[in-house]
Design a protein around this motif. Structure first.
Motif, PDB file in Angstrom:
ATOM      1  N   SER A  39      -8.071  -0.291  -2.031  1.00 28.21           N
ATOM      2  CA  SER A  39      -6.669  -0.641  -1.840  1.00 28.21           C
ATOM      3  C   SER A  39      -6.301  -1.915  -2.604  1.00 28.21           C
ATOM      4  O   SER A  39      -5.281  -1.963  -3.305  1.00 28.21           O
ATOM      5  CB  SER A  39      -6.381  -0.813  -0.348  1.00 28.21           C
ATOM      6  OG  SER A  39      -5.043  -1.172  -0.150  1.00 28.21           O
ATOM      7  N   LYS A  40      -7.131  -2.941  -2.486  1.00 30.64           N
ATOM      8  CA  LYS A  40      -6.877  -4.196  -3.216  1.00 30.64           C
ATOM      9  C   LYS A  40      -6.923  -3.977  -4.716  1.00 30.64           C
ATOM     10  O   LYS A  40      -6.105  -4.513  -5.462  1.00 30.64           O
ATOM     11  CB  LYS A  40      -7.899  -5.263  -2.815  1.00 30.64           C
ATOM     12  CG  LYS A  40      -7.684  -5.836  -1.447  1.00 30.64           C
ATOM     13  CD  LYS A  40      -8.763  -6.852  -1.109  1.00 30.64           C
ATOM     14  CE  LYS A  40      -8.650  -7.301   0.322  1.00 30.64           C
ATOM     15  NZ  LYS A  40      -9.757  -8.182   0.721  1.00 30.64           N
ATOM     16  N   GLU A  61      -3.746  -2.169  -5.728  1.00 31.31           N
ATOM     17  CA  GLU A  61      -2.597  -3.088  -5.664  1.00 31.31           C
ATOM     18  C   GLU A  61      -2.617  -4.077  -6.821  1.00 31.31           C
ATOM     19  O   GLU A  61      -1.598  -4.297  -7.473  1.00 31.31           O
ATOM     20  CB  GLU A  61      -2.605  -3.853  -4.340  1.00 31.31           C
ATOM     21  CG  GLU A  61      -1.987  -3.098  -3.202  1.00 31.31           C
ATOM     22  CD  GLU A  61      -1.938  -3.918  -1.931  1.00 31.31           C
ATOM     23  OE1 GLU A  61      -1.792  -5.148  -2.002  1.00 31.31           O
ATOM     24  OE2 GLU A  61      -2.044  -3.299  -0.847  1.00 31.31           O
ATOM     25  N   MET A 107       0.833  -1.176   0.000  1.00 36.31           N
ATOM     26  CA  MET A 107       0.000   0.000   0.000  1.00 36.31           C
ATOM     27  C   MET A 107       0.880   1.243   0.000  1.00 36.31           C
ATOM     28  O   MET A 107       1.976   1.239   0.515  1.00 36.31           O
ATOM     29  CB  MET A 107      -0.932  -0.002   1.206  1.00 36.31           C
ATOM     30  CG  MET A 107      -2.070   0.971   1.045  1.00 36.31           C
ATOM     31  SD  MET A 107      -3.244   1.117   2.410  1.00 36.31           S
ATOM     32  CE  MET A 107      -3.710  -0.538   2.742  1.00 36.31           C
ATOM     33  N   SER A 108       0.387   2.314  -0.538  1.00 39.11           N
ATOM     34  CA  SER A 108       1.104   3.567  -0.656  1.00 39.11           C
ATOM     35  C   SER A 108       1.035   4.364   0.650  1.00 39.11           C
ATOM     36  O   SER A 108       0.006   4.383   1.329  1.00 39.11           O
ATOM     37  CB  SER A 108       0.476   4.364  -1.800  1.00 39.11           C
ATOM     38  OG  SER A 108       0.735   5.720  -1.702  1.00 39.11           O
ATOM     39  N   ASP A 135      -1.666  -2.331  -9.970  1.00 37.53           N
ATOM     40  CA  ASP A 135      -0.417  -1.576  -9.872  1.00 37.53           C
ATOM     41  C   ASP A 135      -0.624  -0.062  -9.937  1.00 37.53           C
ATOM     42  O   ASP A 135       0.197   0.665 -10.469  1.00 37.53           O
ATOM     43  CB  ASP A 135       0.555  -2.039 -10.970  1.00 37.53           C
ATOM     44  CG  ASP A 135       1.995  -1.832 -10.571  1.00 37.53           C
ATOM     45  OD1 ASP A 135       2.272  -1.837  -9.353  1.00 37.53           O
ATOM     46  OD2 ASP A 135       2.833  -1.644 -11.468  1.00 37.53           O
ATOM     47  N   PHE A 141      -0.786   1.974  -7.309  1.00 45.68           N
ATOM     48  CA  PHE A 141      -0.066   2.692  -6.270  1.00 45.68           C
ATOM     49  C   PHE A 141       1.240   3.278  -6.797  1.00 45.68           C
ATOM     50  O   PHE A 141       1.801   4.185  -6.203  1.00 45.68           O
ATOM     51  CB  PHE A 141       0.197   1.809  -5.053  1.00 45.68           C
ATOM     52  CG  PHE A 141      -0.995   1.641  -4.160  1.00 45.68           C
ATOM     53  CD1 PHE A 141      -1.700   2.742  -3.708  1.00 45.68           C
ATOM     54  CD2 PHE A 141      -1.410   0.391  -3.766  1.00 45.68           C
ATOM     55  CE1 PHE A 141      -2.802   2.602  -2.877  1.00 45.68           C
ATOM     56  CE2 PHE A 141      -2.504   0.232  -2.934  1.00 45.68           C
ATOM     57  CZ  PHE A 141      -3.200   1.337  -2.493  1.00 45.68           C
TER      58      PHE A 141
END
Length: 127
Positions: A28-29, A32, A1-2, A35, A37
């Motif tokens: 978030s998922k 991720e 995560m960023s 890609d 982030f």
């Protein structure tokens, strides 16, 4: 995560969580998995838009749409996945934003054609 996304989630928690933890986990998922982030500038712009919308008290679907739109605008093929993960209302908002963007770009293209014709008409020798 960023780190930027983590800070954003922390700010949302201070504002009484306008977007549910579960839906933020989905974002978030999604980021991720695809890609997103790594696109720090786009993420920062999306977060800034969400912050503005928070100030005018938009609902959760609008906030999610604002967070996701810039990424989906760049990548084709994510719309169907978006519908599955975030639901029909978020999907419809993003689709509407995309259509408005296309109309805007068509209007700009038409202005360029009109300007070109006007310049050609004003010149003495259009060769």
């Amino acid at each position: 995560m960023s780190r930027l996304f983590d800070q954003f989630v922390g700010e949302l928690q201070k504002r009484e969580m306008c977007i549910s933890i579960e839906r933020l986990a989905h974002v978030s998922k999604f980021f991720e998995k695809h890609d997103f982030f790594n696109e720090e500038k786009t993420l920062k712009e999306s977060i800034e838009v969400v912050k503005i919308l928070l100030d005018v008290q938009c609902d959760e679907e609008m906030l999610l749409s604002a967070l996701l739109y810039r990424f989906l605008e760049k990548e084709e093929g994510y719309a169907s996945k978006l519908r599955e993960v975030f639901g029909e209302s978020v999907y419809q908002i993003i689709e509407g934003l995309g259509k408005m963007r296309k109309i805007e770009s068509l209007a700009q293209a038409k202005e360029v054609v009109i300007l070109r014709k006007m310049l050609l008409a004003m010149s003495e020798d259009p060769r």
